[in-house]
Design an enzyme around this catalytic site. Structure first.
Site, PDB file in Angstrom:
ATOM      1  CD  GLU A  46      -2.907  -1.131   2.344  1.00  0.00           C
ATOM      2  OE1 GLU A  46      -4.015  -1.642   2.171  1.00  0.00           O
ATOM      3  OE2 GLU A  46      -2.550  -0.657   3.435  1.00  0.00           O
TER       4      GLU A  46
ATOM      5  CB  CYS B 193       1.350   7.033  11.254  1.00  0.00           C
ATOM      6  SG  CYS B 193       2.631   7.963  10.489  1.00  0.00           S
TER       7      CYS B 193
END
Ligand code: SF4
Length: 340
Positions: free
Chosen positions: A85, A334
């Site tokens: 990703e 994150c």
């Protein structure tokens, strides 16, 4: 795109050399993603290329846009059926930063990170890294007529554990004849891989370095970032001192805030002292990252607790920012990338 292979392919098929330049311009400057998007090539050559040569080494399986439209996550399939990703983040108006992956999975296994829980599947090739950029740039161009203004190697994987591919990807991204992004717009985030920091200082002194620190005592840091068992804080201090001496550049220090683990008031002065043991405060910006849910046992602190920690550091003379968390609703923030 594998330019060297394409050069051989074109030569073997008797195509004049200037065609390679045309393809290079179209793919790296104008982000063409299919041969049909390069009309300057003669139709028979395009037909042959459609049949026999891929522009991108990966396929886009899914593109997810966050509710606010400020984060776009791409799930790509690479050779072997693996998934990786990348995320585009709109941190400022019309400024998109691309978070790139360098490995499928990650061997470091930080327990708060979704990628780490998968372990390492394999390293990405240089093309698999730069093609994330080209695919994301093509998407931005065709859907919003906008461009990527910076990249950070902070997606899946520890970049310095795949140093050669990383270095080749940075060269492609910053080469004026290829993508041509300025080196100052490229950042690499490491969990503290000491040999990588040393090579990076020599090879890319104009790029930015970020360190995922998260703790300043070895016991806690080894729990949170197991790479600390191999490169403990004493080694990291030396490597960062040398990095700053060589590059004279500011280091970005990432500190994920985990409630009850590393965010007590007493840890702020300890972090300040540790930074000062490396270099003067002007060489650091601390980014506080509120933990994003990844299915682990951790909890995010309340916003006020993060603000207090930031204020404590600020009062000690440390430049500190609280990272705006984008893409939480598409598991693109994150620590959340997993390539599901
Ligand atoms: S935080 Fe970074 S280094 Fe740690 S497991 Fe996740 S991807 Fe790997």
């Amino acid at each position: 795109m594998d330019l060297k292979k394409l050069a051989v392919f074109l030569k073997e098929n008797g195509v004049p050399a200037f065609r390679l330049k045309q393809v290079r311009e179209a793919v790296y400057k104008n982000y063409a993603a299919t041969w049909d998007e390069i009309p300057v090539l003669p139709a028979p050559l395009r037909d042959k290329l459609v049949r026999e040569f891929r522009i991108h080494s990966l396929d886009t399986l899914e593109t997810q846009v966050s509710k606010k439209g400020d984060a776009i996550k791409f799930c790509f399939e690479i050779k072997g059926g693996l998934k990786i990703e990348s995320v585009l983040l709109n941190l400022m108006p019309e400024k998109w930063s691309l978070c790139l992956s360098t490995q499928a999975g990650c061997p470091v296994r930080c327990p708060f990170c979704a990628t780490g829980r998968k372990g390492l599947k394999r390293n990405l090739s240089p093309d698999e890294i730069t093609d994330q950029f080209l695919a994301a740039a093509h998407y931005l161009k065709t859907t919003r007529q906008q461009k990527i203004s910076s990249v950070i190697f902070m997606g899946m994987g520890e970049p310095f554990l795949n140093y050669d591919s990383l270095a080749e990807a940075i060269r492609t991204i910053t080469d004026a004849e290829l993508i041509g992004l300025g080196q100052r717009h490229v950042s690499v985030s490491t969990a503290g891989h000491v040999p990588g920091i040393r090579r990076f200082a020599q090879d890319f002194p104009q790029c930015n370095l970020a360190i995922s620190l998260h703790a300043v005592d070895d016991k806690l840091r080894s729990d949170l970032v197991p790479l600390n068992n191999t490169y403990p804080l004493s080694q990291l201090v030396k490597a960062l001192k040398d990095y700053i001496t060589t590059t004279k550049r500011r280091v970005f220090v990432e500190y994920v805030m985990l409630e009850g683990i590393n965010n007590s008031r007493s840890m702020a002065p300890k972090l300040n002292s540790w930074l000062r043991s490396v270099a003067a405060p002007k060489y650091f910006t601390v980014n506080l990252i509120t933990y994003n849910r990844t299915g682990g046992p951790y909890r995010a602190p309340a916003r006020e607790r993060v603000a207090i920690f930031a204020e404590l550091l600020g009062n000690l003379g440390v430049e500190v920012t609280i990272r705006k968390s984008l893409g939480d609703d598409i598991a693109g923030a994150c620590g959340q990338l997993a390539g599901k």
